[in-house]
Design a protein around this motif. Structure first.
Motif, PDB file in Angstrom:
ATOM      1  N   PRO B  38       0.823  -1.219   0.000  1.00 27.94           N
ATOM      2  CA  PRO B  38       0.000   0.000   0.000  1.00 27.94           C
ATOM      3  C   PRO B  38       0.854   1.265   0.000  1.00 27.94           C
ATOM      4  N   MET B  41       2.156   1.844  -3.538  1.00 22.44           N
ATOM      5  CA  MET B  41       1.068   2.317  -4.391  1.00 22.44           C
ATOM      6  C   MET B  41       0.708   3.756  -4.033  1.00 22.44           C
ATOM      7  N   LEU B  42       0.769   4.033  -2.725  1.00 22.07           N
ATOM      8  CA  LEU B  42       0.494   5.385  -2.250  1.00 22.07           C
ATOM      9  C   LEU B  42       1.477   6.376  -2.869  1.00 22.07           C
ATOM     10  N   PHE B  62      -6.109   9.439  -2.359  1.00 21.13           N
ATOM     11  CA  PHE B  62      -5.225   8.264  -2.421  1.00 21.13           C
ATOM     12  C   PHE B  62      -4.571   8.012  -1.072  1.00 21.13           C
ATOM     13  N   TYR B  65      -7.128   6.425   1.112  1.00 17.47           N
ATOM     14  CA  TYR B  65      -7.442   5.059   0.688  1.00 17.47           C
ATOM     15  C   TYR B  65      -6.348   4.076   1.102  1.00 17.47           C
ATOM     16  N   TYR B  66      -5.121   4.410   0.755  1.00 14.72           N
ATOM     17  CA  TYR B  66      -4.056   3.423   0.992  1.00 14.72           C
ATOM     18  C   TYR B  66      -3.655   3.324   2.461  1.00 14.72           C
ATOM     19  N   ALA B  69      -6.217   1.131   3.859  1.00 11.98           N
ATOM     20  CA  ALA B  69      -5.944  -0.242   3.421  1.00 11.98           C
ATOM     21  C   ALA B  69      -4.814  -0.855   4.243  1.00 11.98           C
ATOM     22  N   TYR B 193      -6.832  -4.107  -2.639  1.00 11.78           N
ATOM     23  CA  TYR B 193      -5.559  -3.889  -1.945  1.00 11.78           C
ATOM     24  C   TYR B 193      -4.552  -3.245  -2.893  1.00 11.78           C
TER      25      TYR B 193
END
Lengths: 265, 268, 327
Positions: B38, B41-42, B62, B65-66, B69, B193
């Motif tokens: 995460p 991706m973040l 974002f 979200y991450y 997550a 994920y």
């Protein structure tokens, strides 16, 4: 046999042993092959989503980013085929005490341990990665120039050395300094970040992935060299960095073995 | 094994589990740090969103979200597949069968016992980051906030039951650990994920909405970030989640029974 | 020649007490303690000797063996093996020695022993002709036959151990460190391995240092024993001497054909009775007179004189230790 030929011959022998072992589990070839395809597509998914909406990110268009991923897949194949199996083996040998036998052999212990085990089926990943590289250049509509190929090859070699040095260093540290056997998993998780060109990260992230965890050295710079986008200074810095890491890993290993023989019971 | 005696055993199981977690704290922290996906991706998406919103997600969206997550993943992570496989291989499982507590309860207790330490490590930093950088991307509806805990608990139970069932496959096939890899690949895509579910291409978002994986991670994240949900929607989501958890739990226990019968017949 | 002078090996270990409260406390306060595994041991062993290390579990036998083979760096004191300092692990030294640990294997699990043999041949630079000759000799002595081409995982414990021994001796070492080489093996296999070790010792004039839980191994193989307890050397000499110092006197056993009062027998020495069969422990000096007296008695038959069994001696030796080194 002459001294110069001794280690290459030992390496050939170890490879043969791994190959013989792998042949006993031939069904794995199919399973591993399918898994490789699965993970490559999995890795491509975020890339496809990203480039569906944006023509280019941080100066990387889709085919160029594909070059990074292609080399990443090759490198991961090398990691899981030629580096990780041996190093996981060390942790196991230290736990069972069979590491003692390695130390009592009249050959360099780092060499013996690093070549103890190979996972030959991982060649599928390496081939798959090169296929992605070919596709990427086909999409770019050109072949890499000869000079770029040479520079790329050199930096790819440096990348493999960096990766090997990091992993050996971590294993040595894990049984010397911190006494943890799962540090290599952490490194493996961090290595996954190397599938992105380092320029898409900003600020602290980019600094972290360039200097602290040299992911950029492993994938971005070799890819840039292949694409003909790297300057000589950066390329030389990569080679120097790789050599420094290799020396550092060697020193860590020597220290760890010395500590093992003075502290273990 | 009566329910009463099981209930009496649970506090001690939890205490032992907690002591184990504390004893292996360093290994524990390393395992938690391996959940880097995460964060990567973040880093990626915030850079992308810095040039303008990406499919309706701004940079703080974002982040919210991450980080959410990351929290869900850390609180619901399970190593039960590995545990069952290891115990079968080393022949310890037979011992477990002799104890008067259902192994599901024993495994669950050792997982629950790890949650406080996991929370202690994962929560402070992430919660502060969420509150300071992504306030506007989180839900402000008090009813929806009240549903966060139930949705986390539901996600934990669903994940644990699912993986317990997956672990039971070790009774039937040799290389069930390979299935764990496959599971993770499917989970990462279909639970949100790797990427928010709405960003998946073509028909995948529709399928993902109704598969159990969504309720393992995306559901609590949706409740926390509150995207297009509202308290009513959140309540529906949690109800559906607990329904799934009950169903998967029943299946997993049936699989366990069948597996143990086979184990007894072959003698492991 | 092996020489150890005032050898010491201390370890610092972390104590992890049981229970949750203690575990939480150890987050801040780690308790360490120093374990004196070997605490001032000196001995010298000549080339070609067979020496047994005896002692209870945790006495320091394995630590001493590991220090001699170069795996451990001594905390203080000096060790010298055939002119080398073991912990430097120079090639010339490593080619002369071998270490066999009964509980740890070096054979590759998935492959036949022959593959590990080939690997060791390369590692030790054994010339092909010598390798073939050694292989032939070992195959004959250990009765390896078809074993070497079967995958290791399919071998029985005894077969596995024979192959481990062969593997460890391929480079014809002249100093053998054997740590529990017969552990877990059945009696006939123990016997075979024992005979093989003695044979190897005589053929190659090899020095053999052995630790074993099985007293019979030591009795059969080692004219000289070194007894270690609590990291200290408490006996160095032959077995007979050990028995004499620990347990002076002989055991005289006989059968009574007519009842005899206990206190009349007890005048001779410590007695144990089992029905008609009586065993009396009699000091060496009084032996002649006592036996004469017993033989003269009409109610005694079937008399024999023996040394006390080593097990009994060892039990006395380690009576305050954890477990006596017997099985």
């Amino acid at each position: 046999m002459t001294a110069a030929l001794r280690y290459p011959r030992l390496l050939a022998l170890q490879l043969r042993v791994s190959l013989t072992t792998a042949m006993q589990y031939r069904a794995d070839f199919v399973v591993e092959g399918l898994m490789s395809v699965y993970w490559v597509s999995w890795n491509l998914l975020p890339l496809l989503i990203l480039y569906a909406d944006r023509p280019s990110v941080a100066g990387w268009d889709f085919p160029s980013a594909l070059v990074v991923i292609g080399w990443f897949v090759v490198l991961r194949g090398i990691l899981e085929g030629a580096i990780n199996p041996s190093l996981v083996d060390i942790v196991e040998r230290i736990r069972t005490g069979a590491f003692d036998y390695v130390l009592l052999k009249p050959a360099d212990s780092q060499f013996l341990i690093s070549t103890a085990r190979f996972a030959p089926w991982r060649i599928i990943d390496v081939i798959g990665g090169f296929v992605i590289l070919v596709i990427a250049f086909a999409r770019l509509g050109r072949t890499p120039a000869v000079g770029d190929l040479a520079a790329g090859g050199l930096l790819m070699l440096a990348a493999v050395i960096v990766m090997y040095a990091l992993w050996v260093g971590v294993v040595a540290a894990s049984f010397w300094v911190v006494r943890l056997d799962n540090l290599t998993y952490l490194l493996g998780a961090l290595f996954d970040t190397a599938r992105w060109p380092v320029q898409v990260f900003r600020g602290a992230w980019r600094f972290l992935f360039t200097f602290v965890l040299p992911m950029a050295l492993m994938t971005t710079y070799p890819a840039m060299a292949l694409l003909g986008r790297i300057d000589v200074t950066t390329a030389l810095a990569c080679v120097a960095g790789a050599l420094a890491l290799a020396i550092g890993a060697r020193l860590l290993w020597i220290g760890a073995v010395r500590n093992y023989t003075s502290a273990s019971s | 094994m009566s329910l009463r005696s099981t209930a009496r055993a649970v506090p001690q199981l939890l205490r032992t589990g907690l002591a184990e977690t504390v004893a292996y704290r360093a290994e524990f922290v390393v395992w938690m740090l391996t959940t880097t996906l995460p964060l990567v991706m973040l880093g990626l998406w915030t850079s992308v969103a810095a040039d303008g919103e990406f499919r309706g997600y701004s940079s703080p969206d974002f982040v919210a979200y991450y980080l959410a997550a990351l929290i869900v993943r850390n609180l619901t992570g399970s190593w039960v597949v590995w545990q069952i496989n290891d115990e079968i291989r080393r022949g310890i499982l037979a011992m477990r069968l002799l104890r008067p507590v259902h192994p599901f309860v024993a495994y669950a207790a050792s997982h629950v016992a790890a949650v406080p330490l996991r929370g202690l490590i994962a929560l402070p930093v992430t919660v502060i980051l969420l509150a300071t950088t992504a306030r506007d991307s989180l839900t402000h509806d008090p009813l929806q906030i009240a549903l966060i805990l139930p949705s986390l608990a539901g996600a934990w139970l669903l994940t644990f039951a699912f993986l317990f069932g997956l672990g039971c496959l070790a009774f039937f096939i040799d290389k069930s650990m390979a299935l764990l890899d496959v599971y993770f690949g499917v989970f990462a895509v279909l639970s949100g994920y790797l990427i928010p579910l709405s960003m998946l291409p073509s028909w995948l978002p529709t399928v993902a909405r109704w598969l159990p994986f969504r309720f393992m991670l995306s559901a609590p994240v949706e409740v926390i970030t509150g995207r297009e949900l509202g308290a009513g929607g959140a309540a529906q989501l949690v109800a559906l989640q607990w329904g799934y958890a009950a169903l998967i739990l029943a299946l997993a226990l049936a699989l366990w029974r069948a597996g143990v019968r086979r184990f007894e017949a072959v003698g492991g | 020649m092996i020489r150890a002078t005032d050898l010491r090996k201390h370890f610092r270990v972390h104590k992890r007490p049981p229970g949750l409260a203690a575990a939480v406390r150890s987050l801040w306060h780690r308790k360490y303690e120093t374990v004196k595994a070997v605490d001032g041991i000196s001995f010298a062993i000549a080339r070609g000797e067979r020496v047994g290390f005896l002692g209870p579990n945790g006495a320091g036998k394995t630590t001493t063996l590991k220090t001699l083979s170069g795996l451990l760096h001594p905390t203080s004191g000096t060790v010298e093996v055939e002119g080398h300092t073991p912990f430097r692990r120079e090639g010339a030294f490593l080619r002369q020695i071998t270490l066999v640990m009964g509980q740890k294997q070096q054979l590759l699990w998935d492959l036949p022993p022959a593959d590990t043999f080939a690997m060791n041949r390369a590692l030790y630079d054994v010339p092909v002709a010598q390798f073939d000759a050694t292989m032939k000799e070992l195959t004959e002595l250990l009765d390896l036959g078809p074993l070497v081409t079967k995958p290791t995982r399919q071998l029985s414990l005894g077969e596995h151990m024979k192959c481990e021994l062969a593997c460890a001796l391929l480079h014809r070492p002249t100093t053998l460190f054997l740590d529990e080489p017969t552990i877990g093996l059945d009696v006939s296999m123990q016997l075979a391995i024992r005979e093989f070790i003695r044979d190897y010792n005589q053929r190659h004039e090899a020095t053999v240092i052995l630790t074993s839980h099985y007293m019979e191994d030591v009795v059969a193989l080692c004219p000289r024993v070194i007894v270690i307890d609590g990291g200290r050397l408490i006996h160095d000499g032959d077995l007979r001497g050990l028995i004499k110092t620990m347990h002076p006197g002989k055991l005289v056993s006989f059968t009574l054909t007519a009842p005899m009062a206990d206190d009349e027998l007890a005048r001779l020495g410590a007695i144990t009775r089992e029905g008609n069969r009586v065993v009396v422990q009699i000091a060496e000096a009084a032996l002649r007179e006592a036996v004469g007296h017993l033989l003269a008695s009409a109610s005694v038959t079937d008399l024999s004189i023996e040394d006390p069994p080593l097990e009994v001696v060892m039990r006395a030796l380690f009576k305050d230790g954890a477990a006596p080194a017997t099985t």
